[in-house]
Design an enzyme around this catalytic site. Structure first.
Site, PDB file in Angstrom:
ATOM      1  N   ASP A  90      28.862 -20.039  38.132  1.00 10.26           N
ATOM      2  CA  ASP A  90      30.302 -19.744  38.117  1.00 10.26           C
ATOM      3  C   ASP A  90      31.158 -20.993  37.949  1.00 10.26           C
ATOM      4  OD1 ASP A  90      29.444 -17.129  38.750  1.00 10.26           O
ATOM      5  OD2 ASP A  90      29.591 -17.546  40.895  1.00 10.26           O
TER       6      ASP A  90
ATOM      7  N   GLU B  73      34.638  -9.250  35.579  1.00 10.90           N
ATOM      8  CA  GLU B  73      34.729 -10.265  36.636  1.00 10.90           C
ATOM      9  C   GLU B  73      35.207 -11.595  36.073  1.00 10.90           C
ATOM     10  OE1 GLU B  73      31.202  -9.136  39.709  1.00 10.90           O
ATOM     11  OE2 GLU B  73      30.570 -10.044  37.819  1.00 10.90           O
TER      12      GLU B  73
END
Length: 518
Positions: free
Chosen positions: A22, A182
């Site tokens: 991420d 997301e």
């Protein structure tokens, strides 16, 4: 002044090998800065800097005190999800989610190495919040909301000094119809607003998608295809997505994103890693790699040079060799949840890392005495020199390779039935098995784990010359893909640990040094 000429920039992917998922990136003056998720590990949110996007140095961890990050009783793969890093008018902002904790919040700093502020909470959003500073002074939060096929992005304006919402959240992005929309980010580039997010879940269908509008709330015209994915390719890098964009000093664009290097048997012991690729613009749309295979392990990119090479070819973010514990722990070291005040000391016996075991064991959720670092190579070896003479049954200490509570291998010394034994234990899918046990009188041991693509081999030595094999365990069992009930978002971490197995240990385990070799 002479004009710079494009040349071939060569680099290796991933730029941050090991469990660094991420990624989020920003450019501030002469440096690029990058952060990653940390989940149940403390300190949280490792932060790196680079002059050239290729060689990275870890300068600290954003969340390094309990007032910022309380991980008490957090289960594996809970904790800190998907941070976003932004820079505005001399201040750095890191916004993230503490899952099963305080929810969405941000912290600020004028020096990215810290200290960072205590959390400023924000009211809306599920996970993966991001910040956007518009030209008119307005500041927006964009965040994921909902689950699976119902997930989408919401957006609202905040007062950046207090976190107070200045508008009601609006649904602004539904993704491409796939599950798990997301990691949304809002950008303004050449007068247009771009909404970019991941889709498909963080596995084989993972992809990055984008839309654009002339207004920050949209509606956003979605580009019909993913701008980043390898889902239809038989390629050594898979699961690409969760990207962030950055503009370099020459006005050219790059993307950082997560991916995994799958073994031939289709698992990834190291977990999700950080990759880098150039962004190519065509008709106002950014493109990275839609099933073309241009994101590779060995990259050759025609771009203007960012800086003259000033670091070794080896990744600066990889700290190899021996740590003699003569100084404070480097930023690459981490704990499972927040450590207790008594758990770890570098001053009790100078030149040694001293650990005191808590009552919690490696297979339990709680305060664990574990000091480790991410495994960053499939083929590596880890060795520690330990002095430990336990006196109470249940006391143990040693060297461990850990995925989470459900999967870990360790070797060391423990007190059992009134005697001290060298032991090796394999925990696979929550089931633990002692594969070696023998009484010892040794006051000092060398503990060794060797990692290959297929297995972890455990060994020990009393003299550093003669080695005793204690057994081995499969690498697949430590991989994130081998989870039991709950999806695993982390990767392998190697560490030094101690436990009292039901009661706090009174006997110190002293580690003279730890060595990571490839």
């Amino acid at each position: 002044m002479p004009q710079l000429q494009s040349h071939t920039i060569r680099y290796a992917n991933p730029i941050l090998p090991g469990f660094y998922p991420d990624p989020s990136i920003v450019r501030a003056e002469d440096y690029f800065y990058l952060v990653c998720s940390s989940f149940e590990y403390f300190p949280g949110v490792p932060i790196f800097r680079s002059r050239d996007l290729i060689h990275w140095e870890q300068i600290g961890n954003v969340l390094d005190r309990i007032s910022q990050l309380d991980l008490t009783d957090q289960k594996n793969s809970d904790g800190i999800y998907a941070p976003a890093l932004r820079y505005h008018e001399g201040t750095f902002y890191m916004i993230t989610t503490a899952v099963r904790g305080i929810g969405n919040f941000y912290v600020t700093a004028t020096n990215p190495a810290g200290p960072w502020s205590d959390p400023i909470r924000i009211p809306y959003g599920g996970i993966d919040p991001s910040l956007f500073f518009d030209d008119d002074g307005k500041v927006y939060v964009t965040a994921q909301q909902g689950a699976d096929y119902n997930s989408h992005a919401i957006q609202y304006e905040i007062d950046i000094t207090t976190g107070e919402a200045l508008s009601e959240p609006q649904v602004v992005w539904h993704g491409d119809g796939g599950p798990w929309t997301e990691g949304p980010h809002l950008y303004k580039i050449n007068g247009l607003y771009y909404m970019m997010s991941a889709s498909g879940g963080t596995a084989k269908e993972h992809r990055e998608i984008i839309g654009r509008s002339d207004r920050p709330y949209g509606p956003f015209e979605r580009y019909p295809d993913p701008i980043l994915t390898h889902r239809h390719l038989n390629h050594p890098i898979q699961y690409l997505g969760h990207a962030d964009l950055v503009e370099d000093h020459h006005g050219e664009w790059w993307a950082v994103f997560l991916g995994v290097r799958l073994t031939k048997d289709r698992y990834s012991v190291l977990g999700r890693e950080t990759f880098l690729a150039p962004v190519v613009w065509n008709d106002g749309w950014p493109h990275i790699d839609n099933n073309e295979g241009t994101v590779s392990l060995d990259m050759a990119v025609q771009r203007l040079p960012l800086t003259a090479p000033s670091t070794p070819e080896n990744h600066a973010a990889i700290v190899l060799g021996r740590d003699d514990f003569n100084e404070e722990l480097g930023p690459q070291w981490l704990f499972v949840r927040n450590p207790s005040d008594r758990a770890c000391s570098l001053t009790e016996k100078p030149g040694f890392l001293t650990l005191y075991g808590e009552e919690t064991g490696l297979g339990e959720v709680g305060q664990i005495t574990f000091v480790g670092r991410r495994q960053q190579h499939l083929h590596a070896s880890f060795t520690a020199c330990m002095s430990f003479i336990p006196v109470s049954d249940g006391e143990e200490a040693g060297l461990c390779i850990r995925r989470d509570e459900d999967a870990h291998y360790e070797l060391g010394v423990r007190r059992s039935g009134g005697r001290n034994v060298i032991f090796a234990r394999l925990t696979v899918r929550r089931e633990s098995l002692i594969v070696y046990e023998n009484e010892t009188k040794a006051e000092q041991l060398l503990l060794h784990i060797e990692s290959t693509e297929k297995e972890y081999k455990l060994a020990c030595s009393e003299d550093g010359q003669n080695w005793l094999s204690l057994g081995s365990g499969s690498a697949r069992a430590i991989s994130p893909e081998d989870f039991v009930h709950k999806m695993c978002f982390t990767g392998a971490v190697v560490g030094l640990y101690a436990t009292g197995n039901g009661q706090a240990s009174k006997t110190p385990a002293r580690f003279d040094w730890f060595e990571y070799e490839i």
